[in-house]
Design a protein around this motif. Sequence first.
Motif, PDB file in Angstrom:
ATOM      1  N   THR A 121       0.831  -1.204   0.000  1.00 44.53           N
ATOM      2  CA  THR A 121       0.000   0.000   0.000  1.00 44.53           C
ATOM      3  C   THR A 121       0.864   1.252   0.000  1.00 44.53           C
ATOM      4  O   THR A 121       0.564   2.234  -0.686  1.00 44.53           O
ATOM      5  N   ILE A 125       3.229   3.633  -6.661  1.00 46.60           N
ATOM      6  CA  ILE A 125       2.275   3.425  -7.748  1.00 46.60           C
ATOM      7  C   ILE A 125       1.205   4.511  -7.703  1.00 46.60           C
ATOM      8  O   ILE A 125       0.730   4.897  -6.633  1.00 46.60           O
ATOM      9  N   VAL A 127      -2.455   6.076  -8.226  1.00 49.43           N
ATOM     10  CA  VAL A 127      -3.871   5.731  -8.230  1.00 49.43           C
ATOM     11  C   VAL A 127      -4.633   7.008  -8.531  1.00 49.43           C
ATOM     12  O   VAL A 127      -4.641   7.945  -7.722  1.00 49.43           O
ATOM     13  N   ALA A 132       0.315   6.095  -4.251  1.00 49.02           N
ATOM     14  CA  ALA A 132      -0.376   5.282  -3.247  1.00 49.02           C
ATOM     15  C   ALA A 132       0.055   5.650  -1.835  1.00 49.02           C
ATOM     16  O   ALA A 132      -0.767   5.701  -0.911  1.00 49.02           O
ATOM     17  N   LEU A 144      -4.837  -1.630  -4.416  1.00 47.04           N
ATOM     18  CA  LEU A 144      -4.005  -1.794  -5.598  1.00 47.04           C
ATOM     19  C   LEU A 144      -4.293  -3.145  -6.252  1.00 47.04           C
ATOM     20  O   LEU A 144      -4.511  -4.147  -5.560  1.00 47.04           O
ATOM     21  N   LYS A 145      -4.270  -3.157  -7.561  1.00 45.53           N
ATOM     22  CA  LYS A 145      -4.523  -4.388  -8.298  1.00 45.53           C
ATOM     23  C   LYS A 145      -3.267  -5.250  -8.331  1.00 45.53           C
ATOM     24  O   LYS A 145      -2.146  -4.749  -8.341  1.00 45.53           O
TER      25      LYS A 145
END
Length: 297
Positions: A121, A125, A127, A132, A144-145
């Motif tokens: 988390t 990345i 989002v 994130a 998150l994927k």
Amino acid sequence: MARAGILLVDKPGGITSHDVVARARRALGTRKIGHAGTLDPMATGLLVLGVEGATRLLTYIVGADKTYEATILLGISTDSDDADGVETARADAAVVAAVTDAAIDAGIRALTGEIDQVPSTVSAIKVQGRRAYDLARAGETVELKARRVTVSRFEVRETRREGATIALDVVVDCTSGTYIRALARDLGAALGVGGHLTALRRTRIGAFDVVAAVTVDDIAETALVKPATAAAVVVGALAVGADEARDLRHGKRIDGGGRLTGERAAAIDPDGRLVGIVERRGTQLKSVMNMPEEVAG
């Protein structure tokens, strides 16, 4: 003006990758410096910096496989999956003591090969345009994927049972985008005791090894790896004649697609300078990345 080239730096713990870039900019007297992949402040090890025109090579380095040495602590979970986070759970000592070496080995095997990994988390990345970790620190829910990554080696070097925890010194070979923190989290979860990362060191990015890196204090005195040398290491070299080099630099295609054995190669002119990265287009070669022309020597 600083010469173009690649610089390998051994990042110490406690500073960010951006801090290293800032120090390199001051030491080399240029703003045009980038890096091929960040390291968390807690982490140490290899940062590959591109200087001046060699920043264009970072595109071909950042996606390379990487090697990490790490320590995973089983028995305690944190909100960031590493030692910089806040403890969120602690397993009962008896439960941790019941975790066998065989169970650890099985858990590691399940996390080796092609896996679908949910990044930590607290990661960089984006989002919906925001990092994130910024969302998480603002108290927002972050989902998150999972992404497909490959862990080609996940090997335990040493196991230390310390009270109500188990410390594992491991080495990991993996594709770009793999989170070692997430491996620690997922191994701990599979074993039912939780886990997080307490140490991380990156020792390799593609063909570049930390043994060739310098400290942040030695940046100013360090000779850069020439663009042609670095590019040849990353994608292989292809010698081109003076006329071919001129045509490639002017955006023209040249004959000789059959000379290219791989997907792409570094076109090197007769003076040993990097022209650019070429790819096959039918029976011809086209430059997909041109370097600014260097002064010979």
